[in-house]
Motif scaffolding. Structure first.
Motif, short mmCIF file in Angstrom:
data_model
loop_
_atom_site.label_atom_id
_atom_site.label_comp_id
_atom_site.label_asym_id
_atom_site.label_seq_id
_atom_site.Cartn_x
_atom_site.Cartn_y
_atom_site.Cartn_z
N GLY A 198 -19.38 27.92 12.72
CA GLY A 198 -20.13 27.42 11.74
C GLY A 198 -19.05 25.95 11.20
N THR A 199 -19.85 25.35 10.60
CA THR A 199 -19.58 24.30 9.70
C THR A 199 -19.92 24.17 8.35
OG1 THR A 199 -21.36 22.59 10.48
CG2 THR A 199 -19.25 22.58 11.57
N THR A 200 -20.82 24.83 7.85
CA THR A 200 -21.43 24.61 6.72
C THR A 200 -21.81 26.55 6.06
OG1 THR A 200 -23.90 24.44 6.58
CG2 THR A 200 -22.37 22.24 6.51
N TRP A 201 -21.42 26.28 4.94
CA TRP A 201 -21.18 28.27 3.98
C TRP A 201 -22.44 27.30 2.27
CZ3 TRP A 201 -18.87 29.58 -0.28
CH2 TRP A 201 -19.09 30.66 -0.38
N SER A 202 -22.95 28.64 2.10
CA SER A 202 -22.96 29.10 0.76
C SER A 202 -23.18 30.44 0.82
CB SER A 202 -24.69 27.50 0.43
OG SER A 202 -25.70 28.61 1.20
N GLY A 203 -23.29 30.32 -0.61
CA GLY A 203 -23.45 31.87 -0.83
C GLY A 203 -23.72 32.18 -2.86
N GLU A 204 -24.62 32.94 -3.04
CA GLU A 204 -24.70 32.93 -4.46
C GLU A 204 -24.23 34.14 -4.91
OE1 GLU A 204 -28.18 32.36 -6.94
OE2 GLU A 204 -29.24 31.17 -4.98
N TYR A 205 -23.13 34.04 -6.31
CA TYR A 205 -22.63 35.30 -6.43
C TYR A 205 -22.13 35.92 -7.36
CZ TYR A 205 -18.42 32.91 -5.70
OH TYR A 205 -17.47 32.22 -5.56
N ARG A 206 -21.66 36.80 -8.23
CA ARG A 206 -20.66 36.79 -9.53
C ARG A 206 -19.59 36.54 -9.82
NH1 ARG A 206 -23.86 42.37 -10.55
NH2 ARG A 206 -24.17 42.27 -8.28
N PHE A 207 -19.21 35.40 -10.77
CA PHE A 207 -17.59 35.08 -10.56
C PHE A 207 -16.58 35.80 -12.20
CE2 PHE A 207 -14.22 32.06 -11.32
CZ PHE A 207 -13.47 32.06 -10.69
N ARG A 208 -15.52 36.24 -12.44
CA ARG A 208 -15.45 36.61 -13.09
C ARG A 208 -14.65 35.64 -13.54
NH1 ARG A 208 -12.37 40.25 -11.62
NH2 ARG A 208 -9.72 39.38 -12.19
N ARG A 209 -14.70 35.11 -15.54
CA ARG A 209 -14.53 34.26 -15.64
C ARG A 209 -12.83 34.69 -16.63
NH1 ARG A 209 -19.60 34.43 -18.36
NH2 ARG A 209 -20.97 32.22 -17.38
N ALA A 210 -12.50 33.65 -17.68
CA ALA A 210 -11.22 33.95 -18.04
C ALA A 210 -10.96 35.21 -19.17
CB ALA A 210 -9.95 33.05 -18.77
N ASP A 211 -12.20 35.13 -20.00
CA ASP A 211 -13.24 36.34 -20.78
C ASP A 211 -13.37 37.79 -20.06
OD1 ASP A 211 -15.04 35.34 -19.79
OD2 ASP A 211 -15.71 34.73 -21.22
N GLY A 212 -13.33 37.77 -19.45
CA GLY A 212 -13.66 38.82 -18.65
C GLY A 212 -15.25 38.66 -17.70
N SER A 213 -16.52 37.98 -18.61
CA SER A 213 -17.48 37.88 -18.20
C SER A 213 -18.00 37.40 -16.95
CB SER A 213 -18.36 37.27 -19.13
OG SER A 213 -17.56 35.98 -19.26
N TYR A 214 -19.08 37.47 -16.84
CA TYR A 214 -19.39 36.87 -14.84
C TYR A 214 -20.58 35.63 -15.00
CZ TYR A 214 -16.69 41.10 -12.64
OH TYR A 214 -15.51 41.24 -12.69
N ALA A 215 -19.93 35.00 -14.48
CA ALA A 215 -20.89 33.84 -13.88
C ALA A 215 -21.23 33.86 -13.09
CB ALA A 215 -20.86 32.54 -14.45
N SER A 216 -22.92 33.71 -12.60
CA SER A 216 -23.35 33.29 -11.11
C SER A 216 -23.59 32.20 -11.29
CB SER A 216 -25.24 33.74 -12.13
OG SER A 216 -25.11 34.83 -12.40
N VAL A 217 -22.70 31.66 -9.56
CA VAL A 217 -22.50 30.24 -9.36
C VAL A 217 -23.34 30.33 -7.85
CG1 VAL A 217 -20.54 30.47 -10.12
CG2 VAL A 217 -20.67 31.50 -8.07
N LEU A 218 -23.53 29.34 -7.94
CA LEU A 218 -23.70 28.39 -6.51
C LEU A 218 -22.94 28.03 -5.55
CD1 LEU A 218 -26.37 28.60 -3.88
CD2 LEU A 218 -26.42 25.88 -5.12
N ASP A 219 -22.16 29.23 -4.81
CA ASP A 219 -21.00 28.14 -4.15
C ASP A 219 -21.49 27.16 -2.87
OD1 ASP A 219 -18.61 27.12 -3.38
OD2 ASP A 219 -17.69 29.65 -3.59
N ARG A 220 -20.56 25.94 -2.10
CA ARG A 220 -20.95 25.65 -1.25
C ARG A 220 -19.88 25.05 -0.06
NH1 ARG A 220 -24.20 22.43 -4.60
NH2 ARG A 220 -22.54 24.01 -5.84
N GLY A 221 -19.85 25.03 0.79
CA GLY A 221 -18.25 24.72 1.04
C GLY A 221 -18.37 24.43 2.95
N ALA A 222 -17.57 23.29 3.21
CA ALA A 222 -17.36 22.63 4.56
C ALA A 222 -16.41 22.88 5.65
CB ALA A 222 -18.23 21.04 4.73
N VAL A 223 -16.88 23.64 6.28
CA VAL A 223 -15.20 24.17 7.30
C VAL A 223 -14.71 22.45 8.10
CG1 VAL A 223 -13.98 25.31 9.36
CG2 VAL A 223 -15.83 25.76 7.42
N LEU A 224 -13.56 21.85 8.00
CA LEU A 224 -12.78 21.10 8.54
C LEU A 224 -11.87 21.31 9.88
CD1 LEU A 224 -11.89 18.16 9.32
CD2 LEU A 224 -10.40 18.48 7.64
#
Length: 931
Positions: free
Chosen positions: A343-369
């Motif tokens: 594959g060449t591209t990926w995307s996913g939604e998940y919860r990411f921990r902030r520096a203060d310990g709370s979580y943010a919902s994020v949409l992450d996308r990436g391309a493979v070289l």
């Protein structure tokens, strides 16, 4: 065997003479042909060589029967050669293959003579056969090696060259010729300082070359070069010391590849990297760059802005550890399925921990070289904080009014499609996404018309799925709009959900966000990925080219070492042939003219083989020269007898010698050979006779005369011109005239080394040679030799051989030689000259004999020997016996041995092969030297 002798006594005497010549190992058979009666009398050797019945030596055979054993491919040529010899009479020589008594074909050289009667009719044809099968094999292997070397050099990409220890070019390929802007015959033998237009560039190149030769270590470096047409380029050069067979540095070999395009690509890449950096700073997304080799991840400033993490560099595990535990395994599995697969591209939604310990919902996308073989190299992506969108979705569930208020206040547009009443509700922000003014009334057709043609089908399908009671799908799409009023293309991310009453969808409500900036950033990211892939491909290709060039240079070095070894062994073999023939001639004297003639013929053939080796050394500029002040006028005048014997009566010789001719500094013997060589070439170009002119004059090449003497550097020269009015040469022949082994003569009429020897000698003497020719008008060769400015005594003309051998004393001579045949000849020759002789095959027994015989007056030793060489043996012998005289012998050239530090300048050296006369003279001279 001469069958015309009527008596058995004479027959037996002739048989004994032939057997003595056969014993010398050079002749394999003899014949005599009575032409009038067509009867050929053969001996046992010729019968074996032609596969004849041995009983044939007792009777006479017709020529046709003997020629049946000749190889079919050589038969017609042999018959033509025999007919030609009978027509002209005199000496005959021809090479062909015969099937011998063992049933195998071998190469023979027939050398004989045709006797003509008073009327010019041939009546007798006699001669000898020489087995040249091994020589032909050696010549074929040598020609193959030469062709392979030329092919390697020309096929190599970029610039390939070799230089000597003084930085003079020895060889160059097509790339070298293009860089310098001159043909090879004008740049070989010259340094970069003489060839390059930019003095600073030349000085930098020569300094780097000298550093590499001094250190003995290979280097790879970048060099800036200027072409003759004004272009400038960057070269990636790989340079290594050029070593001889003993490992001594004798020059430098190098390859250079044009990396101008790569340097430009690097500059463009830096520009792209800068743009990427600025884009990463400008976006609200957290941009990340994950390097697969070591797991390092680099982030932009948005990681701190969005999530409070101030670090800019982490590893992949750090990112995974900050994903919510409930999402971690899923994301880890999904992303590695893309990376480890194709594959060449990926995307996913998940919860990411902030520096203060709370979580943010994020949409992450990436391309493979990926690399050339599909292996993952890097992954670049962007993390979008979805907290605001999630909050909006939650608010939508609570209250449509609160959602509309929130969307109006925020940077997103609300939309509501009433399917029952066919109404479309868009706030001003949503209208703006479709290029419609805030106060314009909109309908569902405005939505349909505003969709980009390429996105219309997928968007409408998603809307239909959301309104379908059977699917009740979430409407979550990204599409482009074309502004109704301004025509601007915008990207919109829309999310919505259908509202149902039973099995009927009555409304579809959602929000829309303009993501044009994000899409543009993704496009730039994709462009960056494409450039990175291109750069990786270029780097891999560049490395492959450099590795191929390195392997090519190593092969070239191996061919050079092989050639040097063959020349040395060939000289050793010739020493074991010429010397014994000299001894045989001394013992026979003039008692038997026929045997003497056979011996002279064998010596002549061996000497021509030795001359072939010297010509090879001359072309490679390794021949041993003894330059002295030379008056060319005196030298040409002294060649009158040589010209008379070589040219014949049909050639009219004209000599024009300039008064007050300057002196030059050259090897007088070699200069005489060069002039005679040119005269003989001119003779061959005038088979029906003609005019040969030899002229000398002073020549000054300055700014006003460079067109008259193209390619000759400014300076003062003596000019020797040899011209004829013969057949002339075509442009194609002129271009190859100085190439070794190139000849227009028939097989057997030349080695093809004549003009290459002329070229090698003149260049080795720091001179220049020019060739001009016109078909049907003749050929002119000009030799430019530098003027000798210092006051010096003029060398005498070369002496003609024939002086009596110097008498040998009763001194005791120790001969050290590892080649048995050469050692045996040296011992027998010195013994025949009147010396007492001891011999040894190496240094250890030689030193033992030296300690046991204090009366040894002369050490005669080979230079190149296994374990301890001749120089080391002489040093130890002189330490024990300081009064001992030493004479070296070698199959290599003296120049090469001095350059490599094997022997010192001034020591006495005799080159192989040598005659008894040369040995007698040099031994007597060394023993008589009072110093």
């Amino acid at each position: 065997m001469n069958v015309t002798d009527p008596t058995d006594h004479h027959r037996r005497r002739d048989t004994e003479r032939v057997e003595m010549a056969l014993a010398a190992g050079a002749i394999v058979g003899t014949w005599f042909w009575d032409i009038a009666n067509d009867r050929v009398t053969v001996d046992d050797g010729l019968a074996h060589a032609f596969g004849l019945d041995l009983a044939a030596t007792q009777r006479e055979l017709p020529l046709k029967q003997i020629l049946q054993s000749v190889h079919p491919d050589d038969h017609d040529g042999l018959v033509e050669a025999i007919n030609g010899a009978m027509a002209r009479g005199g000496r005959y020589a021809h090479q062909y293959r015969t099937r011998n008594a063992d049933g195998e074909y071998r190469w023979l050289e027939a050398i004989g003579r045709v006797d003509l009667g008073p009327t010019g009719q041939a009546h007798g044809f006699h001669g000898v056969l020489i087995d040249i099968d091994e020589r032909r094999q050696v010549e074929a292997e040598r020609n193959q090696a030469q062709a392979l070397l030329r092919s390697f050099v020309e096929a190599a990409p970029g610039v390939v060259y070799a230089k000597d220890r003084q930085g003079r070019l020895l060889i160059g390929n097509h790339g070298t010729t293009e860089l310098i802007g001159l043909p090879p015959d004008e740049y070989v033998g010259r340094t970069d300082a003489e060839l390059l237009n930019d003095p600073a560039q030349a000085a930098a190149v020569m300094a780097a070359d000298e550093r590499i030769m001094a250190s003995g270590e290979s280097e790879q470096l970048e060099e800036a070069v200027s072409f003759p047409d004004g272009r400038r380029a960057h070269w990636l050069s790989t340079k290594a010391p050029l070593r001889d067979a003993d490992g001594n540095v004798v020059g430098l070999i190098g390859t250079s590849l044009d990396i101008t395009a790569r340097k430009d690509a690097e500059a463009r890449h830096q520009e792209i990297e800068e743009r990427y950096r600025l884009a990463a700073r400008a976006t609200n997304d957290a941009i990340w760059d994950w390097r697969m080799a070591d797991g390092e991840v680099i982030w932009n400033e948005a990681l701190a802005t969005l999530f409070g993490h101030t670090t800019m560099e982490t590893d992949a595990q750090w990112w995974l550890d900050h994903i919510h535990p409930d999402d971690r395994a899923r994301i880890d599995t999904d992303i590695h399925q893309v990376i480890d697969g194709d594959g060449t591209t990926w995307s996913g939604e998940y919860r990411f921990r902030r520096a203060d310990g709370s979580y943010a919902s994020v949409l992450d996308r990436g391309a493979v070289l990926r690399g050339a073989n599909g292996e993952p190299l890097r992954m670049i992506g962007a993390m979008l904080d979805l907290t605001a969108r999630k909050s909006a979705e939650a608010a939508l569930a609570e209250s449509e009014e609160r959602l509309r208020f929130a969307t109006d206040a925020g940077d997103m547009g609300f939309w509501d499609v009433d399917l029952v009443n066919d109404l479309l509700i868009w706030p001003p922000r949503t209208k703006a996404m479709f290029g419609i003014s805030a106060d314009v009334e909109v309908h569902m057709q405005d939505f349909l018309d505003g969709l980009h043609p390429l996105d219309r089908e997928a968007t409408l399908a998603a809307f239909a799925a959301a309104a379908d009671p059977a699917q009740r799908a979430v409407y979550d799409v990204e599409y482009r709009t074309v502004g109704k009023e301004d025509g601007v293309v915008r990207w919109v991310a829309a999310t919505g959900r259908g509202h149902f009453e039973g099995e009927r969808c009555v409304r579809v409500v959602g929000v829309a966000i303009e993501v044009t900036a994000r899409k543009q950033a993704e496009a730039r990211l994709q462009e960056l990925n494409e450039h990175l892939e291109s750069r990786v491909a270029e780097e891999v290709a560049e490395r492959t080219r450099v590795e191929d060039a390195l392997r090519q240079s190593q092969k070239m070095e191996a061919v050079g070492q092989l050639t040097g070894g063959i020349a040395h062994d060939f000289n050793n073999m010739l020493a074991a042939v010429i010397g014994p023939l000299d001894l045989l001639a001394m013992r026979l004297g003039e008692s038997d003219p026929l045997v003497t003639r056979y011996i002279d013929m064998a010596i002549d053939g061996a000497n021509r083989a030795a001359q072939l080796t010297q010509r090879l050394l001359a072309f490679s500029r390794q021949q041993p020269l003894q330059p002295v002040p030379v008056d060319a006028n005196r030298l040409v005048a002294g060649m009158a007898d040589l010209f008379a014997h070589s040219l014949g009566a049909s050639i009219r010789l004209e000599t024009t010698l300039a008064p007050d001719l300057w002196l030059t500094f050259a090897d007088a013997n070699q200069l005489e050979n060069v002039i005679l060589n040119l005269a003989v070439n001119a003779r061959d170009a005038m088979p029906g006779g003609g005019r040969l002119a030899v002229e000398t004059c002073n020549c000054t090449v300055d700014a006003g005369s460079t067109e008259t003497h193209p390619g000759v550097p400014r300076g003062e020269y003596i000019l020797v011109t040899v011209s004829d009015n013969g057949a002339g040469m075509s442009a194609e022949v002129i271009a190859k005239a100085f190439d070794p082994f190139f000849t227009t003569k028939q097989v057997g009429q030349g080695t093809g080394l004549g003009l290459s020897q002329v070229y090698g000698f003149v260049k080795q003497s720091a001179g220049h040679v020019k060739l001009c020719s016109v078909i049907g008008e003749g050929t002119t060769v000009k030799l430019y030799l530098p003027r000798l400015l210092a006051e010096a005594a003029v060398a005498e003309a070369p002496l003609v051989n024939g002086s009596p051998l110097p008498d040998g004393g009763r001194e005791l001579v120790l001969v050290v030689e590892d080649e048995p045949a050469v050692r045996q000849f040296s011992v027998e020759a010195l013994t025949a000259l009147g010396y007492d002789v001891l011999s040894a095959e190496g240094a250890a027994p030689a030193l033992a004999l030296l300690d046991g015989h204090p009366d040894i007056a002369l050490l005669f030793t080979d230079v190149v020997m296994p374990e301890v060489n001749g120089r080391e043996l002489a040093d130890e012998a002189l330490r024990r016996r300081p009064d001992l005289k030493v004479l070296f012998t070698t199959g290599y050239s003296r120049n090469a041995l001095e350059r490599d530090g094997v022997i010192d300048p001034g020591v006495q050296v005799i080159g192989k092969p040598f005659s008894v006369e040369t040995l007698a003279t040099r031994v007597r001279a060394v023993l008589s030297d009072a110093h």
